[in-house]
Design a protein around this motif. Structure first.
Motif, PDB file in Angstrom:
ATOM      1  N   GLU A  34      15.265  -5.596   3.613  1.00 38.05           N
ATOM      2  CA  GLU A  34      15.718  -5.426   2.236  1.00 38.05           C
ATOM      3  C   GLU A  34      15.027  -6.385   1.277  1.00 38.05           C
ATOM      4  N   GLY A  35      14.909  -7.661   1.681  1.00 38.36           N
ATOM      5  CA  GLY A  35      14.292  -8.648   0.794  1.00 38.36           C
ATOM      6  C   GLY A  35      12.847  -8.328   0.486  1.00 38.36           C
ATOM      7  N   MET A  36      12.077  -7.980   1.534  1.00 31.88           N
ATOM      8  CA  MET A  36      10.670  -7.650   1.313  1.00 31.88           C
ATOM      9  C   MET A  36      10.538  -6.384   0.472  1.00 31.88           C
ATOM     10  N   ALA A  37      11.351  -5.380   0.756  1.00 31.05           N
ATOM     11  CA  ALA A  37      11.265  -4.120   0.022  1.00 31.05           C
ATOM     12  C   ALA A  37      11.540  -4.343  -1.462  1.00 31.05           C
ATOM     13  N   LEU A  38      12.571  -5.106  -1.773  1.00 30.84           N
ATOM     14  CA  LEU A  38      12.910  -5.363  -3.178  1.00 30.84           C
ATOM     15  C   LEU A  38      11.792  -6.119  -3.882  1.00 30.84           C
ATOM     16  N   GLU A  91       0.826  -1.209   0.000  1.00 32.59           N
ATOM     17  CA  GLU A  91       0.000   0.000   0.000  1.00 32.59           C
ATOM     18  C   GLU A  91       0.862   1.262   0.000  1.00 32.59           C
ATOM     19  N   LEU A  92       1.946   1.232   0.740  1.00 36.16           N
ATOM     20  CA  LEU A  92       2.850   2.379   0.769  1.00 36.16           C
ATOM     21  C   LEU A  92       3.469   2.625  -0.604  1.00 36.16           C
ATOM     22  N   VAL A  93       3.914   1.565  -1.255  1.00 40.74           N
ATOM     23  CA  VAL A  93       4.526   1.700  -2.578  1.00 40.74           C
ATOM     24  C   VAL A  93       3.502   2.185  -3.595  1.00 40.74           C
ATOM     25  N   ALA A  94       2.287   1.666  -3.524  1.00 42.84           N
ATOM     26  CA  ALA A  94       1.246   2.076  -4.467  1.00 42.84           C
ATOM     27  C   ALA A  94       0.959   3.574  -4.359  1.00 42.84           C
ATOM     28  N   ARG A  95       0.987   4.098  -3.119  1.00 48.74           N
ATOM     29  CA  ARG A  95       0.721   5.536  -2.939  1.00 48.74           C
ATOM     30  C   ARG A  95       1.880   6.391  -3.450  1.00 48.74           C
ATOM     31  N   LYS A  96       3.099   5.856  -3.357  1.00 46.48           N
ATOM     32  CA  LYS A  96       4.281   6.622  -3.742  1.00 46.48           C
ATOM     33  C   LYS A  96       4.634   6.450  -5.212  1.00 46.48           C
ATOM     34  N   LEU A  97       4.121   5.411  -5.824  1.00 50.57           N
ATOM     35  CA  LEU A  97       4.549   5.029  -7.172  1.00 50.57           C
ATOM     36  C   LEU A  97       4.314   6.145  -8.184  1.00 50.57           C
ATOM     37  N   ARG A  98       3.173   6.779  -8.098  1.00 56.62           N
ATOM     38  CA  ARG A  98       2.817   7.796  -9.101  1.00 56.62           C
ATOM     39  C   ARG A  98       3.820   8.948  -9.124  1.00 56.62           C
ATOM     40  N   SER A  99       4.319   9.312  -7.945  1.00 50.81           N
ATOM     41  CA  SER A  99       5.244  10.454  -7.890  1.00 50.81           C
ATOM     42  C   SER A  99       6.612  10.124  -8.483  1.00 50.81           C
ATOM     43  N   THR A 100       6.878   8.844  -8.746  1.00 50.02           N
ATOM     44  CA  THR A 100       8.180   8.459  -9.319  1.00 50.02           C
ATOM     45  C   THR A 100       8.113   8.279 -10.837  1.00 50.02           C
ATOM     46  N   ALA A 160      12.332   1.831  -2.575  1.00 46.90           N
ATOM     47  CA  ALA A 160      12.924   0.930  -1.592  1.00 46.90           C
ATOM     48  C   ALA A 160      13.466   1.702  -0.391  1.00 46.90           C
ATOM     49  N   GLY A 161      14.007   2.886  -0.629  1.00 47.99           N
ATOM     50  CA  GLY A 161      14.499   3.712   0.480  1.00 47.99           C
ATOM     51  C   GLY A 161      13.387   4.139   1.407  1.00 47.99           C
ATOM     52  N   MET A 162      12.224   4.453   0.833  1.00 49.89           N
ATOM     53  CA  MET A 162      11.064   4.810   1.649  1.00 49.89           C
ATOM     54  C   MET A 162      10.679   3.657   2.572  1.00 49.89           C
ATOM     55  N   LEU A 163      10.658   2.439   2.023  1.00 49.60           N
ATOM     56  CA  LEU A 163      10.320   1.277   2.841  1.00 49.60           C
ATOM     57  C   LEU A 163      11.379   1.014   3.907  1.00 49.60           C
ATOM     58  N   ALA A 164      12.638   1.179   3.550  1.00 48.32           N
ATOM     59  CA  ALA A 164      13.715   0.946   4.516  1.00 48.32           C
ATOM     60  C   ALA A 164      13.599   1.897   5.693  1.00 48.32           C
ATOM     61  N   ARG A 165      13.280   3.154   5.433  1.00 45.95           N
ATOM     62  CA  ARG A 165      13.141   4.129   6.524  1.00 45.95           C
ATOM     63  C   ARG A 165      11.997   3.770   7.455  1.00 45.95           C
ATOM     64  N   LYS A 166      11.027   3.051   6.962  1.00 43.46           N
ATOM     65  CA  LYS A 166       9.901   2.643   7.789  1.00 43.46           C
ATOM     66  C   LYS A 166      10.110   1.275   8.441  1.00 43.46           C
ATOM     67  N   GLY A 167      11.308   0.724   8.273  1.00 44.25           N
ATOM     68  CA  GLY A 167      11.655  -0.483   8.994  1.00 44.25           C
ATOM     69  C   GLY A 167      11.470  -1.786   8.246  1.00 44.25           C
ATOM     70  N   LEU A 188      13.499   2.642  -8.258  1.00 41.01           N
ATOM     71  CA  LEU A 188      13.792   1.560  -7.311  1.00 41.01           C
ATOM     72  C   LEU A 188      14.392   2.117  -6.021  1.00 41.01           C
ATOM     73  N   ARG A 189      15.389   2.973  -6.150  1.00 42.40           N
ATOM     74  CA  ARG A 189      16.053   3.505  -4.957  1.00 42.40           C
ATOM     75  C   ARG A 189      15.102   4.348  -4.113  1.00 42.40           C
ATOM     76  N   ARG A 190      14.283   5.130  -4.777  1.00 40.45           N
ATOM     77  CA  ARG A 190      13.372   5.990  -4.025  1.00 40.45           C
ATOM     78  C   ARG A 190      12.314   5.178  -3.280  1.00 40.45           C
TER      79      ARG A 190
END
Length: 246
Positions: free
Chosen positions: A221-225, A189-198, A211-218, A207-209
């Motif tokens: 790496e495997g799940m984020a990728l 859900e977080l990626v879907a909301r952020k996807l449009r802005s990328t 995945a970095g957003m997910l990493a900051r939220k804890g 990818l970096r933007r």
């Protein structure tokens, strides 16, 4: 002599706002703030009230030249209790108004106000007994709010609760309410909301933007990728080579 207030014998019922019932606050809040006015409906004019505090008229005279200027007289004018247990109780009640807090947060506040350790421990222990301090309930509510409100993963939630002084066993129980499937769904859900802005960026920057957003939220790496790759594939991006750690 400061009038001591009897502690209530049973836990307060939880309420809205602060997370604790108004009745609990009333039970602890007699003394400074209620004063003789709350009990008799009036204060003696121009002198000390029934509890030894100063009335409004006396306070004005003291401020305009009749005060000794000593810390004890200043506290008396303000109606602050001299008993450290009373002081500790009032500090904790003020801090608990509007939001629950952990035992460590309250203990740190009492230490900062130079409340003696013995008085602080007495008040904190009693507040735990009646349910005004409940680290387990605090941790559970924190996990629920921060995961659904901010999308934080278990790793970030553990880190936050540790900074608030919650015991490790209590933290483990609280974050245990989030399973891996629920955590991954929130990541999607977080990626879907952020996807449009990328959109418009090249694939690697997206990818970096994301995945970095997910990493900051804890999120790991495997799940984020995995989540980011699937989201990009759904948009028609070529994800060949994105299996490597970023």
């Amino acid at each position: 002599m400061t009038r001591r207030t009897e502690w209530p014998d049973s836990p307060a019922e939880p309420g809205a706002g602060s997370g604790f019932g108004d009745g609990a606050t009333d039970a602890f809040a007699s003394g400074p703030g209620s004063g003789a006015e709350g009990r008799s409906g009036r204060r003696s004019r121009g002198g000390a009230d029934a509890d030894g505090g100063f009335s409004e008229g006396a306070g004005r005279r003291a401020r305009f030249g009749r005060s000794s200027g000593s810390p004890s007289s200043s506290r008396a004018e303000k109606g602050e209790p001299r008993d450290p247990v009373e002081q500790a109780r009032n500090i904790c009640l003020r801090l608990l108004t509007g939001t629950p807090r952990t035992r460590k947060q309250l203990a740190d506040a009492l230490r900062k106000r130079e409340i003696p350790d013995e008085a602080a421990e007495e008040v904190l222990a009693r507040f735990e007994d009646v349910g005004l301090i409940d680290d387990a309930a605090f941790a559970g509510a924190w996990v629920e709010s921060r995961h659904h409100g901010r999308g934080l993963a278990r790793r970030a939630l553990v880190r936050e609760l540790r900074t608030k002084g919650v015991d490790s066993a209590v933290i483990d129980e609280a974050v245990g309410q989030l399973d891996a499937d629920q955590e991954e769904e929130t990541a999607r859900e977080l990626v879907a909301r952020k996807l449009r802005s990328t959109r418009g960026l090249d694939r690697d920057k997206r990818l970096r933007r994301l995945a970095g957003m997910l990493a900051r939220k804890g999120y790991g790496e495997g799940m984020a990728l995995r989540v980011v790759r699937q989201a990009l594939e759904e948009e028609g991006e070529d994800t060949e080579g994105l299996d490597e750690p970023f």
